[in-house]
Design a protein around this motif. Structure first.
Motif, PDB file in Angstrom:
ATOM      1  N   ASP A  64       0.835  -1.194   0.000  1.00  0.00           N
ATOM      2  CA  ASP A  64       0.000   0.000   0.000  1.00  0.00           C
ATOM      3  C   ASP A  64       0.873   1.247   0.000  1.00  0.00           C
ATOM      4  O   ASP A  64       2.095   1.157  -0.098  1.00  0.00           O
ATOM      5  N   GLU A  65       0.241   2.400   0.100  1.00  0.00           N
ATOM      6  CA  GLU A  65       0.952   3.667  -0.083  1.00  0.00           C
ATOM      7  C   GLU A  65       2.010   3.934   0.985  1.00  0.00           C
ATOM      8  O   GLU A  65       2.890   4.784   0.786  1.00  0.00           O
ATOM      9  N   THR A  66       1.960   3.232   2.106  1.00  0.00           N
ATOM     10  CA  THR A  66       2.940   3.448   3.174  1.00  0.00           C
ATOM     11  C   THR A  66       4.115   2.477   3.101  1.00  0.00           C
ATOM     12  O   THR A  66       4.984   2.516   3.969  1.00  0.00           O
ATOM     13  N   ASP A  67       4.133   1.621   2.098  1.00  0.00           N
ATOM     14  CA  ASP A  67       5.134   0.555   2.040  1.00  0.00           C
ATOM     15  C   ASP A  67       6.342   0.867   1.157  1.00  0.00           C
ATOM     16  O   ASP A  67       7.072  -0.034   0.759  1.00  0.00           O
ATOM     17  N   THR A  68       6.563   2.149   0.838  1.00  0.00           N
ATOM     18  CA  THR A  68       7.723   2.493   0.024  1.00  0.00           C
ATOM     19  C   THR A  68       8.711   3.326   0.826  1.00  0.00           C
ATOM     20  O   THR A  68       8.370   3.908   1.850  1.00  0.00           O
ATOM     21  N   ARG A  69       9.924   3.401   0.323  1.00  0.00           N
ATOM     22  CA  ARG A  69      10.980   4.190   0.966  1.00  0.00           C
ATOM     23  C   ARG A  69      11.760   4.978  -0.085  1.00  0.00           C
ATOM     24  O   ARG A  69      12.175   4.418  -1.103  1.00  0.00           O
ATOM     25  N   HIS A  70      11.936   6.265   0.152  1.00  0.00           N
ATOM     26  CA  HIS A  70      12.790   7.113  -0.685  1.00  0.00           C
ATOM     27  C   HIS A  70      14.186   7.048  -0.086  1.00  0.00           C
ATOM     28  O   HIS A  70      14.391   7.415   1.074  1.00  0.00           O
ATOM     29  N   THR A  71      15.156   6.566  -0.851  1.00  0.00           N
ATOM     30  CA  THR A  71      16.459   6.240  -0.289  1.00  0.00           C
ATOM     31  C   THR A  71      17.545   6.319  -1.358  1.00  0.00           C
ATOM     32  O   THR A  71      17.251   6.538  -2.545  1.00  0.00           O
ATOM     33  N   THR A  72      18.782   6.162  -0.947  1.00  0.00           N
ATOM     34  CA  THR A  72      19.897   5.998  -1.892  1.00  0.00           C
ATOM     35  C   THR A  72      20.595   4.662  -1.640  1.00  0.00           C
ATOM     36  O   THR A  72      21.726   4.451  -2.059  1.00  0.00           O
ATOM     37  N   LEU A  73      19.919   3.752  -0.955  1.00  0.00           N
ATOM     38  CA  LEU A  73      20.550   2.518  -0.478  1.00  0.00           C
ATOM     39  C   LEU A  73      21.017   1.610  -1.610  1.00  0.00           C
ATOM     40  O   LEU A  73      22.122   1.073  -1.562  1.00  0.00           O
ATOM     41  N   PHE A  74      20.191   1.418  -2.634  1.00  0.00           N
ATOM     42  CA  PHE A  74      20.540   0.481  -3.707  1.00  0.00           C
ATOM     43  C   PHE A  74      21.375   1.230  -4.749  1.00  0.00           C
ATOM     44  O   PHE A  74      20.900   1.611  -5.820  1.00  0.00           O
ATOM     45  N   ASP A  75      22.637   1.432  -4.407  1.00  0.00           N
ATOM     46  CA  ASP A  75      23.485   2.339  -5.175  1.00  0.00           C
ATOM     47  C   ASP A  75      24.526   1.658  -6.049  1.00  0.00           C
ATOM     48  O   ASP A  75      25.284   2.332  -6.753  1.00  0.00           O
ATOM     49  N   LYS A  76      24.603   0.341  -6.007  1.00  0.00           N
ATOM     50  CA  LYS A  76      25.604  -0.354  -6.816  1.00  0.00           C
ATOM     51  C   LYS A  76      25.138  -0.384  -8.271  1.00  0.00           C
ATOM     52  O   LYS A  76      24.179  -1.063  -8.609  1.00  0.00           O
ATOM     53  N   GLY A  77      25.812   0.370  -9.104  1.00  0.00           N
ATOM     54  CA  GLY A  77      25.426   0.487 -10.497  1.00  0.00           C
ATOM     55  C   GLY A  77      24.981   1.895 -10.860  1.00  0.00           C
ATOM     56  O   GLY A  77      25.100   2.314 -12.009  1.00  0.00           O
ATOM     57  N   ILE A 131      24.019 -10.705  -8.681  1.00  0.00           N
ATOM     58  CA  ILE A 131      23.366  -9.476  -8.239  1.00  0.00           C
ATOM     59  C   ILE A 131      23.615  -9.362  -6.746  1.00  0.00           C
ATOM     60  O   ILE A 131      23.167 -10.194  -5.963  1.00  0.00           O
ATOM     61  N   GLU A 132      24.375  -8.365  -6.358  1.00  0.00           N
ATOM     62  CA  GLU A 132      24.724  -8.198  -4.956  1.00  0.00           C
ATOM     63  C   GLU A 132      23.646  -7.415  -4.218  1.00  0.00           C
ATOM     64  O   GLU A 132      22.874  -6.664  -4.813  1.00  0.00           O
ATOM     65  N   ARG A 133      23.619  -7.625  -2.911  1.00  0.00           N
ATOM     66  CA  ARG A 133      22.761  -6.792  -2.067  1.00  0.00           C
ATOM     67  C   ARG A 133      23.164  -5.329  -2.301  1.00  0.00           C
ATOM     68  O   ARG A 133      24.346  -5.018  -2.478  1.00  0.00           O
ATOM     69  N   TYR A 134      22.197  -4.447  -2.374  1.00  0.00           N
ATOM     70  CA  TYR A 134      22.377  -3.023  -2.646  1.00  0.00           C
ATOM     71  C   TYR A 134      22.640  -2.726  -4.126  1.00  0.00           C
ATOM     72  O   TYR A 134      22.959  -1.605  -4.496  1.00  0.00           O
ATOM     73  N   ASP A 135      22.487  -3.740  -4.996  1.00  0.00           N
ATOM     74  CA  ASP A 135      22.595  -3.516  -6.432  1.00  0.00           C
ATOM     75  C   ASP A 135      21.315  -2.840  -6.920  1.00  0.00           C
ATOM     76  O   ASP A 135      20.232  -3.092  -6.386  1.00  0.00           O
ATOM     77  N   GLU A 136      21.433  -2.007  -7.964  1.00  0.00           N
ATOM     78  CA  GLU A 136      20.242  -1.344  -8.497  1.00  0.00           C
ATOM     79  C   GLU A 136      19.523  -2.185  -9.537  1.00  0.00           C
ATOM     80  O   GLU A 136      18.526  -1.737 -10.140  1.00  0.00           O
ATOM     81  N   ALA A 137      19.943  -3.405  -9.764  1.00  0.00           N
ATOM     82  CA  ALA A 137      19.353  -4.272 -10.783  1.00  0.00           C
ATOM     83  C   ALA A 137      17.862  -4.490 -10.564  1.00  0.00           C
ATOM     84  O   ALA A 137      17.393  -4.611  -9.430  1.00  0.00           O
ATOM     85  N   LEU A 138      17.116  -4.553 -11.673  1.00  0.00           N
ATOM     86  CA  LEU A 138      15.676  -4.783 -11.608  1.00  0.00           C
ATOM     87  C   LEU A 138      15.379  -6.277 -11.643  1.00  0.00           C
ATOM     88  O   LEU A 138      16.073  -7.035 -12.315  1.00  0.00           O
ATOM     89  N   ALA A 139      14.335  -6.691 -10.941  1.00  0.00           N
ATOM     90  CA  ALA A 139      13.974  -8.111 -10.858  1.00  0.00           C
ATOM     91  C   ALA A 139      13.209  -8.528 -12.112  1.00  0.00           C
ATOM     92  O   ALA A 139      11.988  -8.394 -12.195  1.00  0.00           O
TER      93      ALA A 139
END
Length: 343
Positions: free
Chosen positions: A223-236, A280-288
């Protein structure tokens, strides 16, 4: 009631609805389906090599005689091909519309126009919109903070669109992006001063999008509360803010006190692999994408705050038709409230 706006006239489309260039989730089938349904389909090619770029544009042209767009991100941190060379390939392949994001499109607008194509640019402020118009851009896209994927704005859509409309006036059509998932959102964008709406998260949850079923499941259940604005997935793509669904990777980082890159928990974990076996490493920006195997839940699952309006997976054509119908209904309902005929 028709929905013919300045955007429809400029792009020669039937409905003021644009499928966002949702990275690797885009493909010729999706783009053509949206365009054939009267909207504007989109291909993302920044991460594709030149031959693949030619191939996907060629296939899209084979699938539709209607306009579609091709997107290029201009941030050097993420491009894999020189932008001038890539743009030349896009135009030679016959793309009728080119959209630019994450950078200044000014150096490339003349090339687009010389090829007889239309240039669009995504902006995050009224000042950037004015600069784009002064440079000769044909369509301005305003991306609000609510948007999913990589985000180049710090302002909400409802605050940004009126400011851009004031700055641009009638010079060029405006497209609103961020937080829009249904006809109510499209109608609201039009009321705010936009000439159309740009939807990403909603088009990820279509039958044609190149995404993993687990990703689709998370979209439907969030739902609308389940997202996060972040820079965490920065590999790539380092340093670029993005909006994703909350998941285990974010939780582990929170629990560790949100340490900086290089000190995060599981920094070098391989959480999944592509169909070609690439890690695909943790914190990678790759799409599933569908070929990925592993812990999909731990990956970057891009989604905007509009994800609460995603409750099913349907064909792109049905989605465009439903969006257009819902928009007309909502505009009629608002008019009815004003004149007292409906409540």
């Amino acid at each position: 009631m028709t929905l013919q706006t300045a955007l429809c006239d400029a792009l020669e489309i039937e409905h003021p609805i644009v499928q966002a260039p949702i990275g690797s989730a885009t493909n010729p089938e999706l783009a053509a389906a949206v365009s054939n349904a009267g909207g504007l389909g989109h291909l993302a090619v920044t991460w594709r090599d030149l031959e693949e770029t030619r191939s996907v544009i060629r296939e899209t042209r084979d699938r539709t005689e209607r306009p579609f767009a091709v997107n290029l991100a201009l941030d050097d941190a993420t491009t894999v091909v020189d932008t001038e060379e890539h743009l030349a390939t896009v135009l030679e392949a016959g793309a009728p519309i080119v959209s630019f994001s994450f950078g200044d499109a000014a150096p490339y607008i003349d090339s687009v126009h010389d090829a007889g194509a239309i240039a669009m640019q995504t902006v995050g402020s009224a000042a950037a919109a004015r600069e784009a118009v002064d440079a000769g851009i044909d369509v301005v896209v305003t991306q609000g903070l609510e948007a999913g994927g990589h985000v180049q704005s710090e302002t909400a859509t409802t605050a940004l669109v009126p400011r851009v409309a004031d700055a641009v006036g009638d010079a060029v059509p405006i497209v609103a992006a961020g937080g829009i998932a249904d006809g109510r959102g499209v109608a609201a964008a039009l009321a705010l001063g936009a000439d159309g709406a740009w939807l990403g998260t909603r088009f990820v949850a279509t039958e044609e999008a190149t995404v993993h079923d687990e990703y689709r499941r998370r979209l439907r259940e969030s739902d609308e509360t389940d997202t996060r604005h972040t820079t965490l997935f920065d590999k790539g793509w380092p340093g670029t803010p993005h909006r994703v669904l909350e998941n285990e990777t974010l939780e582990r980082w929170d629990d560790a006190g949100r340490p900086p890159a290089g000190e995060r928990p599981g920094e070098d974990d391989v959480v999944a692999r592509t169909g070609d076996g690439e890690p695909i490493e943790r914190y990678d920006e790759a799409l599933a994408t569908p070929d990925v195997e592993g812990d999909i839940e731990a990956m970057a699952l891009y989604a905007g705050q509009s994800v609460g309006g995603v409750d099913d997976v349907r064909s792109a054509a049905d989605l465009v038709a439903d969006l257009a119908a819902e928009t007309r209904d909502r505009i009629g309902a608002v008019a009815g409230r004003i004149d007292g005929t409906k409540r």
